[in-house]
Design an enzyme around this catalytic site. Structure first.
Site, PDB file in Angstrom:
ATOM      1  N   LYS A  54       3.677 -15.345   3.365  1.00 58.79           N
ATOM      2  CA  LYS A  54       3.800 -16.165   2.064  1.00 58.79           C
ATOM      3  C   LYS A  54       5.413 -16.288   2.099  1.00 58.79           C
ATOM      4  O   LYS A  54       6.077 -16.016   1.103  1.00 58.79           O
ATOM      5  CB  LYS A  54       3.329 -15.475   0.895  1.00 58.79           C
ATOM      6  N   ASP A 104     -11.990  -9.230   4.106  1.00 60.42           N
ATOM      7  CA  ASP A 104     -13.373  -9.337   3.363  1.00 60.42           C
ATOM      8  C   ASP A 104     -13.867 -10.815   3.707  1.00 60.42           C
ATOM      9  O   ASP A 104     -14.920 -10.802   3.536  1.00 60.42           O
ATOM     10  CB  ASP A 104     -13.133  -8.933   1.881  1.00 60.42           C
ATOM     11  N   ASP A 136      -6.158  -7.044   4.128  1.00 64.02           N
ATOM     12  CA  ASP A 136      -7.191  -6.579   3.465  1.00 64.02           C
ATOM     13  C   ASP A 136      -8.089  -7.760   2.569  1.00 64.02           C
ATOM     14  O   ASP A 136      -9.165  -7.717   3.019  1.00 64.02           O
ATOM     15  CB  ASP A 136      -6.830  -5.518   2.241  1.00 64.02           C
ATOM     16  N   TYR A 150       0.889  -1.128  -0.274  1.00 67.32           N
ATOM     17  CA  TYR A 150       0.011   0.016  -0.018  1.00 67.32           C
ATOM     18  C   TYR A 150       0.786   1.248  -0.050  1.00 67.32           C
ATOM     19  O   TYR A 150       0.396   2.329  -0.396  1.00 67.32           O
ATOM     20  CB  TYR A 150      -1.007  -0.020   1.300  1.00 67.32           C
ATOM     21  N   ASP A 160      -2.130 -18.320   1.366  1.00 61.19           N
ATOM     22  CA  ASP A 160      -3.184 -19.097   0.384  1.00 61.19           C
ATOM     23  C   ASP A 160      -3.831 -20.252   1.326  1.00 61.19           C
ATOM     24  O   ASP A 160      -5.181 -20.542   1.129  1.00 61.19           O
ATOM     25  CB  ASP A 160      -2.451 -19.583  -0.843  1.00 61.19           C
TER      26      ASP A 160
HETATM   27  C1  IPM Z   1     -10.396  -1.729   3.881  1.00 62.20           C
HETATM   28  C2  IPM Z   1     -10.562  -1.031   2.507  1.00 62.20           C
HETATM   29  C3  IPM Z   1      -9.775  -0.046   2.100  1.00 62.20           C
HETATM   30  C4  IPM Z   1      -8.305  -0.857   1.871  1.00 62.20           C
HETATM   31  C5  IPM Z   1      -9.531   0.886   0.591  1.00 62.20           C
HETATM   32  C6  IPM Z   1     -10.970   1.449   0.806  1.00 62.20           C
HETATM   33  C7  IPM Z   1      -8.510   1.749   0.396  1.00 62.20           C
HETATM   34  O1  IPM Z   1     -11.035  -1.957   1.543  1.00 62.20           O
HETATM   35  O2  IPM Z   1     -10.487  -0.680   4.583  1.00 62.20           O
HETATM   36  O3  IPM Z   1     -10.251  -2.747   3.702  1.00 62.20           O
HETATM   37  O4  IPM Z   1      -7.919  -1.441   0.886  1.00 62.20           O
HETATM   38  O5  IPM Z   1      -7.506  -0.887   3.089  1.00 62.20           O
HETATM   39 MN    MN Z   2     -10.726  -3.964   2.199  1.00 62.86          MN
END
Ligand code: IPM
Ligand code: MN
Length: 359
Positions: free
Chosen positions: A193, A253, A249, A142, A225
């Site tokens: 990894k 999700d 990240d 990032y 993975d």
């Molecule tokens: C998160 C989001 C952010 C990230 C984006 C919106 C930049 O997906 O907070 O997980 O990738 O960190």
């Molecule tokens: Mn995210």
């Protein structure tokens, strides 16, 4: 206690869920006799529209001077399909993380029994899953050296992101992981990894060096993975997982969706300056203005905020109110039971505020 809160509602459904988050924060403050002072500031797409910067200096100042930031969400579809946009709302979030030194992102993955049927996983696999992902938030790809797409000397278009980590960055986040593991089931999984990436080998090296300092915690190491697979095969395996920015990240999700609703998960980001509390979901532009967004992740972020200041009862009453709202089927449409009454963002928030007043 006196608390100064910076309120960054952002874009999309942000302002609507923030309204409920603040109402809950207020209800708890009144009940327990705290003085809370709020200061709103611009962030994200609407900050670009208004002042040309997704995280203006003025917003940074408001955050720096606050005890905590309550953040909702940023993002707007007008930027999503335009890879050449010079400024993007997400840059506001990244700038905030970097400038406030928020290196540790705490994302609890908690299942609610009454929502297990909403999970894409089988009941017996997901019921009772409860772990925390500690994501490193200010390093890695990032923030490493970048090059936007451009033609090289051979006329071929190329681009670059660098997954850069230093030992101190790795060590401090691993120690956060150990602290959380110590307060929980004493099991830390370091996700990397290391079979491929040099940066991951640094993570593993540092982890192996400091693990003996935490003999009460069982440490294991897992390739990312494999971790992605294990999370859906056996999410109950995990207690605390610690990982780099990009892996965290992606895995969070995945974690949020196995619990049945993304709209329920809060997070905290802490580091060297003001901590930030925010839902893990995005700005959901399609839901904007429709009074259908689930305010629970925002409301639970307020619980995490109180708990950060060691105000445990304050956090607990919010969690109790959220559980009670779910039990009473006071739910936004995406998690409502069949034939259940219709409740919007406002109605769910108001019900929770009432519960806090009366209990
Ligand atoms: C998160 C989001 C952010 C990230 C984006 C919106 C930049 O997906 O907070 O997980 O990738 O960190
Ligand atoms: Mn995210």
């Amino acid at each position: 206690m006196n608390l100064k809160i910076a309120v960054l509602a952002g874009d999309g459904i942000g302002p609507e869920i923030m309204e409920q988050g603040v109402a809950v924060m207020d209800a708890v403050a009144k009940k327990f006799g705290h003085e809370v002072e709020y200061k709103e500031a611009l962030c994200g797409a609407h900050a670009i529209d208004e002042v040309g910067d997704p995280f203006p200096e003025e917003t940074f100042k408001v955050c720096e001077e606050a005890d905590a930031v309550l953040f909702a969400s940023v993002g707007d579809p007008k930027f999503d399909n335009n890879p050449s946009a010079k400024v993007r709302p997400e840059q506001g979030l990244l700038a905030m993380r970097k400038k406030l030194g928020l290196f540790a992102n705490i994302r609890p993955v908690t299942t609610f029994d009454c929502l297990v049927h909403k999970s894409p996983l089988k009941d017996e696999i997901v019921r009772g899953a409860d772990f925390i992902c500690i994501r490193e938030l200010t390093g890695g790809m990032y923030f490493g050296k970048k090059q936007e797409p451009q033609l090289n000397a051979e006329g071929v278009e190329e681009a670059l992101d660098t997954n850069y980590y230093t030992r101190p960055e790795v060590e401090r986040i691993l120690r956060v992981g150990y602290q959380y593991a110590r307060q929980r089931r004493k099991h830390l999984t370091v996700v990397d990894k290391a079979n491929v990436l040099a940066s991951s080998r640094l993570w593993r090296k540092v982890a192996q060096e400091i693990a003996p300092e935490y003999p009460d915690v069982e440490t294991d190491y897992m390739y990312v993975d494999n971790a992605a697979m294990r999370m859906i095969q056996e999410p109950k395996f995990f207690d605390v997982m610690v990982t780099e920015n990009t892996f965290g990240d992606i895995l969070t999700d995945e974690g949020s969706c196995i619990t049945g609703s993304m709209g329920l998960l809060p997070s905290a980001s802490t580091g060297s300056s003001t901590p930030v509390f925010e839902p893990i979901h995005g700005s959901w532009p399609q839901g904007k203005g429709l009074n259908i967004a689930n305010p629970l992740a925002q409301i639970l972020s307020v619980a995490m905020l109180y708990e950060y200041f060691d105000l445990k009862e304050e956090g607990a009453i919010i969690r109790k109110a959220v559980d009670a709202s779910l039990d009473a089927n006071v739910r936004t449409p995406e998690i409502q039971v069949e034939g259940g009454e219709k409740y919007g963002t406002k109605e769910v928030g108001a019900w929770i505020v009432d519960f806090i007043k009366n209990n």
